[in-house]
Each structure stands twice: as C-alpha cells, then as structure tokens.
Design a protein around this motif. Structure first.
Motif, short mmCIF file in Angstrom:
data_model
loop_
_atom_site.label_atom_id
_atom_site.label_comp_id
_atom_site.label_asym_id
_atom_site.label_seq_id
_atom_site.Cartn_x
_atom_site.Cartn_y
_atom_site.Cartn_z
N TRP A 281 0.86 -1.19 0.00
CA TRP A 281 0.00 0.00 0.00
C TRP A 281 0.90 1.23 0.00
O TRP A 281 1.81 1.34 0.82
N THR A 282 0.65 2.17 -0.90
CA THR A 282 1.50 3.36 -0.99
C THR A 282 0.70 4.63 -0.77
O THR A 282 -0.48 4.72 -1.13
N GLY A 283 1.35 5.64 -0.16
CA GLY A 283 0.76 6.95 0.01
C GLY A 283 1.18 7.87 -1.13
O GLY A 283 1.81 7.44 -2.09
N ASP A 284 0.86 9.15 -1.02
CA ASP A 284 1.15 10.08 -2.13
C ASP A 284 2.01 11.27 -1.71
O ASP A 284 2.12 12.25 -2.44
N LYS A 285 2.67 11.18 -0.54
CA LYS A 285 3.47 12.30 -0.05
C LYS A 285 4.93 12.23 -0.48
O LYS A 285 5.65 13.21 -0.39
N PHE A 286 5.37 11.04 -0.93
CA PHE A 286 6.78 10.86 -1.24
C PHE A 286 6.94 10.30 -2.65
O PHE A 286 6.09 9.56 -3.14
N THR A 287 8.05 10.63 -3.28
CA THR A 287 8.39 10.06 -4.57
C THR A 287 9.02 8.69 -4.34
O THR A 287 10.04 8.58 -3.65
N LEU A 288 8.41 7.66 -4.90
CA LEU A 288 8.86 6.29 -4.68
C LEU A 288 9.43 5.71 -5.96
O LEU A 288 9.03 6.09 -7.06
N ASN A 289 10.36 4.78 -5.79
CA ASN A 289 10.94 4.08 -6.93
C ASN A 289 9.95 3.00 -7.37
O ASN A 289 9.94 1.89 -6.84
N LYS A 290 9.12 3.33 -8.35
CA LYS A 290 8.06 2.42 -8.77
C LYS A 290 8.61 1.14 -9.38
O LYS A 290 8.00 0.07 -9.25
N GLU A 291 9.77 1.23 -10.03
CA GLU A 291 10.35 0.05 -10.65
C GLU A 291 10.74 -0.99 -9.59
O GLU A 291 10.46 -2.18 -9.74
N ASN A 292 11.38 -0.52 -8.51
CA ASN A 292 11.77 -1.46 -7.45
C ASN A 292 10.57 -1.97 -6.68
O ASN A 292 10.54 -3.14 -6.26
N LEU A 293 9.58 -1.12 -6.45
CA LEU A 293 8.36 -1.59 -5.79
C LEU A 293 7.66 -2.64 -6.65
O LEU A 293 7.13 -3.63 -6.13
N GLN A 294 7.65 -2.44 -7.96
CA GLN A 294 7.05 -3.42 -8.86
C GLN A 294 7.81 -4.74 -8.80
O GLN A 294 7.22 -5.83 -8.83
N LYS A 295 9.14 -4.66 -8.66
CA LYS A 295 9.96 -5.86 -8.55
C LYS A 295 9.60 -6.63 -7.28
O LYS A 295 9.44 -7.86 -7.30
N ILE A 296 9.46 -5.92 -6.17
CA ILE A 296 9.07 -6.56 -4.91
C ILE A 296 7.66 -7.15 -5.04
O ILE A 296 7.38 -8.25 -4.57
N SER A 297 6.79 -6.41 -5.71
CA SER A 297 5.42 -6.88 -5.94
C SER A 297 5.42 -8.21 -6.69
O SER A 297 4.73 -9.15 -6.31
N ASP A 298 6.22 -8.29 -7.74
CA ASP A 298 6.28 -9.52 -8.54
C ASP A 298 6.90 -10.66 -7.77
O ASP A 298 6.42 -11.80 -7.82
N GLU A 299 7.98 -10.38 -7.04
CA GLU A 299 8.70 -11.44 -6.33
C GLU A 299 7.90 -12.03 -5.18
O GLU A 299 8.00 -13.22 -4.89
N TYR A 300 7.10 -11.19 -4.52
CA TYR A 300 6.33 -11.65 -3.36
C TYR A 300 4.85 -11.83 -3.66
O TYR A 300 4.05 -11.98 -2.74
N TYR A 301 4.48 -11.83 -4.95
CA TYR A 301 3.07 -11.96 -5.34
C TYR A 301 2.21 -10.95 -4.59
O TYR A 301 1.12 -11.27 -4.08
N ALA A 302 2.69 -9.71 -4.49
CA ALA A 302 2.04 -8.69 -3.67
C ALA A 302 1.42 -7.61 -4.55
O ALA A 302 2.15 -6.77 -5.10
N PRO A 303 0.10 -7.57 -4.72
CA PRO A 303 -0.52 -6.49 -5.48
C PRO A 303 -0.25 -5.14 -4.83
O PRO A 303 -0.10 -5.06 -3.61
N ILE A 304 -0.15 -4.10 -5.64
CA ILE A 304 0.11 -2.75 -5.14
C ILE A 304 -1.18 -1.95 -5.12
O ILE A 304 -1.90 -1.89 -6.12
N MET A 305 -1.48 -1.34 -3.97
CA MET A 305 -2.61 -0.42 -3.83
C MET A 305 -2.04 0.99 -3.69
O MET A 305 -0.98 1.17 -3.07
N THR A 306 -2.73 1.97 -4.22
CA THR A 306 -2.25 3.34 -4.06
C THR A 306 -3.40 4.28 -3.75
O THR A 306 -4.52 4.09 -4.24
N GLY A 307 -3.14 5.27 -2.90
CA GLY A 307 -4.17 6.22 -2.50
C GLY A 307 -3.59 7.29 -1.60
O GLY A 307 -2.39 7.27 -1.29
N SER A 308 -4.42 8.19 -1.18
CA SER A 308 -3.97 9.27 -0.29
C SER A 308 -4.08 8.82 1.16
O SER A 308 -5.11 8.30 1.59
N ALA A 309 -3.00 9.04 1.91
CA ALA A 309 -3.02 8.68 3.33
C ALA A 309 -4.05 9.50 4.10
O ALA A 309 -4.48 9.10 5.18
N LEU A 310 -4.46 10.63 3.53
CA LEU A 310 -5.46 11.47 4.19
C LEU A 310 -6.89 11.02 3.87
O LEU A 310 -7.84 11.51 4.49
#
Length: 479
Positions: free
Chosen positions: A203-232
């Motif tokens: 699950w990702t928030g929107d306050k920080f710039t994240l390395n989407k490529e590496n997060l996608q890699k972790i997502s694929d390796e751990y079978y972990a879908p990515i959710m995104t939204g505002s923490a507020l």
C-alpha cells in the motif's frame, strides 16, 4: 482476473461461527496509537484479499453478505502480479482433479523445505520476543514475521539491510527471499482438513516520490498487489482495515485504523490458519476444571483424550504433540513446577523440539491429555526485541537506508505484532499480524497424565514442519 479468482477462492468455507466469535472480540478493541512516521510497513496474518467486493465469497463477510457500504479495495489496485494457480482438493478419488491435486501437494512439500535458516531464526526471535515475564499471554508467528522482515530487507540497503539479514540468518537478499517464498508456497494449502494461506500486498501513500520500478519488482517477487491512495483519505484507511479483517478470516482487525498523514509505504504479509485434529476431542469427555495461571484460579473446560502417543522430556519440561489432519501437529510443552515458560522458551532443548520431535528423550505410551479450551490473543511490540538482536539502524532517522524504494529519509518507527489462536474439540484457528511503522524431567513410568492446568508453551506447525505459530499461555482471559 482469473488468477485473482483462483487465489481468493480458498476463502470459501471459512467457518462463520469463527467470524461471529471474532466480532465479539473486536467490540473491545482499542484505537492504535499515533506515531510520527514517514514509512509505514505492515505484516498481517491470514489469507489476503485483492479485490474485496468483486471477488470474495459472501461467506467470508461477517453476517454472510457483502455490505455495499464497505470500502471497495479494488478501487485502489494499481498493479497486480501473476499469482500462481492453486488447485483445491476433491473427495472424488476417480477424478483427474484428485490426482492432480495430490501431485501438486507432493511437489509443494518436496520443493519447499526451509532448512536450518528458518529454525535458527525461530530460536533467536522466540526467545527475544516471548521471554518477558509480564504475566501476559504471548503469541508469535515466526513465518509471518520472517516474510515481513524479508520484504523489509528488499526495501533497504547497506548496513540497514545487513542487520535485517543477520537476524533472518540469510547470507543475501536472494537467500532471505528464497526462504520466505518456501514458507509462502509450502504452507499455501486447502485440502479439506486445513486452510493455510500466506499472502502479501503493498500500500503506498502520495506524499513521497517512490521508486516504482523497485516496488514493482518486490510486488512480482512476493506476489504482492500494489494499492495506491492518499493517506489522508479515510476511505483508503478503511479499505486497508477491511482487507485486514477479511484477510484474517474475521479473527483480527481494527475499525479505527488510520494511515498516518506522512505514510509512504505499507507492506503487508498475511497468514491465516485453520485445521482439524487428526483425532477430535469428544465433547462427552470434557471436564470442568481450574487453570492456575498468572490471573489466579480460572474456571475452564478441559478437552480430554486418551491416545497412544509419545511423551517427550527435556531439562525442565515435558511435552506432548497432538497431530493435525493432513500433517503437522500442535505441540504442548509443560514446564516443571517452579519453572516458568519464559525460562525455557528459547532453550536449545525446547526450541530444538519444535523442529525435531525425536531430538529429545521420549517414551511411547498411553497419554491422558487434558488441555484447556482457549481463545487467546496478544499484542507484542517487536522493536525492542529486534534491537536486542542487532537490528537498530532501520529505526534511526539518521542511519536507516531505504534508498531502493525512495530517496527521502525514511525510517521504521514501530513494529507491532498481533496474533490470536483458538482451540476446541474439532481443531485450531489462528491468525496474526505485524505492523511496522516508520517516521528435563525424568521419563515417566507407565501411562502419562499430561494436564495443562498451569502456564504452558505451544507451537503449531504446518505439514512442511515449519513453526507457523508459537506462544505462552499464562492465563485463559485476555485481560
């Protein structure tokens, strides 16, 4: 979409009586404490949900129907990895599906033995996390926390990663991930006598710039879908809360959960477990009695059985294992009088028994087992225990290295682990979650009377032999 349906179909058939019992538990829940944090990482135990409203069977939702007012998790899905298709067991011995399932089951066991790394991790962390003599019940899922820390290691670098890998007993990030995936694949099973699901999400928030490529890699390796939204966005927080409750089969959850406004990432690793005894306790043999724990004398119902089995004895304790249908067992360790469970939880003999029942001296005999029926839960802050084990940099704003996922100065501010285990005449249900936030006795003669009427240790293993849950029962109430 079909992969998600196959993945989530395992939730069908979760016992609704467990869900109703969990609703009673949650009514007294407390609001999570707010912490100053810039990275939120979370591991939850139970089966995971990806598209809650669209795909989950109606039986999973408390009350038996899907409430249209519940938050829609699918609205926040940003990426979905390819999830391996899982076959379900069938009772039709003549069907191709029957042979296919058991062939897959054989490969699951043969290909996913974790070996010494995970057993060493269990011994070190069980002693660090469970040895506090505070008189409370303590439950811990080594499998859940190992996967959570392995995912965390993939988000870090430098000395921060090295310290995490050291606790995991892994020589590299790849080695840690290999063990984590063996835990996940090896203990993903739905065979009629047990349901055991380990899953992940991001699950990702929107306050920080994240390395989407590496997060996608972790997502694929751990079978972990990515959710995104505002923490507020309170709906986003509620969607996570609904995911958590569904993921734990209704056993755990927090209606008041809220993401911190400065949340960057939440990693979730999930475990849900439900199994029947190989030989059920008969309700006719139940007996009222008293448990003499840290809360004083507590009236209880003892589950009783008389079976040919093995009594194990080590320095300061005796132990009995009760088999679970489909493989694995629940081990009960009773310290000698005058010895506390915390004194022996991390000992070589007790910890070794978890992974090799025949490592200690044993006697094959008739065992008259009496164990109190219980439904207990616990919350453990793992930060102090991890710091004792040498994991310190990740908690320091000046030292934590999260460069693989962000150039911002992230750090881990809290890591909280919650778990719940219940046993009755038919079997076991258990769930746990971890929230990581950043900003012998002498052998007996003849038959054995083994009565757990004072504080004791338990461990639940999967059919792979890995310890999924362990804990100390000091009292039968959760106060």
């Amino acid at each position: 979409m079909d992969n998600k349906k196959d993945y989530l179909s395992a939730f069908a058939g979760i016992d609704e009586s467990l869900i109703s019992r969990s609703e009673e538990k949650k009514s007294g829940g407390r609001r999570k404490k707010a912490v100053i944090a810039v990275l939120c990482l979370c591991a939850v135990a139970a089966g995971a949900a990806v598209l809650l409203r669209e795909l989950l069977p109606k039986e999973v939702t408390p009350g038996g129907t899907i409430d249209p007012e519940k938050p829609d998790v699918s609205a926040y899905v940003a990426a979905s990895p390819v999830i391996p298709k899982q076959l379900k067991a069938t009772a039709d011995y003549n069907s191709p599906e029957f042979d296919a399932y058991w062939e897959q089951n054989r490969r699951r066991l043969d290909d996913n033995r974790t070996g010494l790394d995970f057993s060493h991790f269990y011994k070190a962390t069980a002693e660090s996390f469970l040895s506090s003599k505070d008189g409370k019940n303590k439950i811990y899922s080594p499998a859940n926390v190992y996967i959570a820390l392995s995912m965390l290691a993939s988000c870090t670098d430098g000395e921060t990663r090295s310290q995490i890998l050291s606790v995991l007993g892994a020589s590299s990030e790849d080695a840690a991930r290999d063990t984590a995936m063996k835990l996940l694949r090896g203990n993903y099973v739905d065979n009629g006598s047990r349901k055991s699901f380990l899953t992940n999400s991001i699950w990702t928030g929107d306050k920080f710039t994240l390395n989407k490529e590496n997060l996608q890699k972790i997502s694929d390796e751990y079978y972990a879908p990515i959710m995104t939204g505002s923490a507020l966005d309170k709906k986003y927080s509620k969607a996570f809360s609904e995911w958590l409750k569904t993921a734990t089969g209704g056993l755990l959850g927090d209606d008041d959960f809220e993401f911190r406004h400065d949340m960057a990432v939440t990693l979730a690793s999930a475990l849900y477990f439900s199994a029947v005894w190989e030989n059920e306790f008969s309700a006719e043999n139940n007996k009222d009695g008293v448990f003499n724990g840290t809360a004083g004398e507590e009236k209880c119902v003892f589950l009783r059985s008389d079976e040919l089995g093995t009594y194990y004895h080590g320095e300061g304790f005796g132990a009995v294992a009760k088999s679970i249908g489909g493989g694995g067992y629940m081990l009960f360790i009773l310290p000698d009088k005058g010895v506390s469970p915390e004194d022996i939880i991390g000992s070589d003999t007790a910890a070794g028994l978890m992974y090799d029942l025949y490592k200690n001296d044993s006697t094959h005999t008739i065992i008259h087992l009496s164990v109190p029926k219980f439904d207990i839960s616990s919350d453990i802050n793992l930060k102090e225990g991890l710091e004792k084990l040498g994991v310190s940099d990740v908690f320091s704003g000046g030292k934590a290295d999260f460069t693989p996922i962000s150039g911002s100065g992230l750090f881990l501010s809290e890591i909280q682990h919650s778990a719940r285990v219940a046993i009755d005449e038919k079997g076991i249900t258990a769930a746990a979650y971890t929230i990581e936030q950043t900003a012998g006795a002498a052998p007996p003669e003849g038959e054995v009377d083994f009565t757990l009427d004072r504080p004791f240790i338990f461990a639940i293993t999967g059919d792979t032999g890995d310890v999924l849950f362990t804990g100390i029962v000091n009292r039968l109430s959760n106060g």
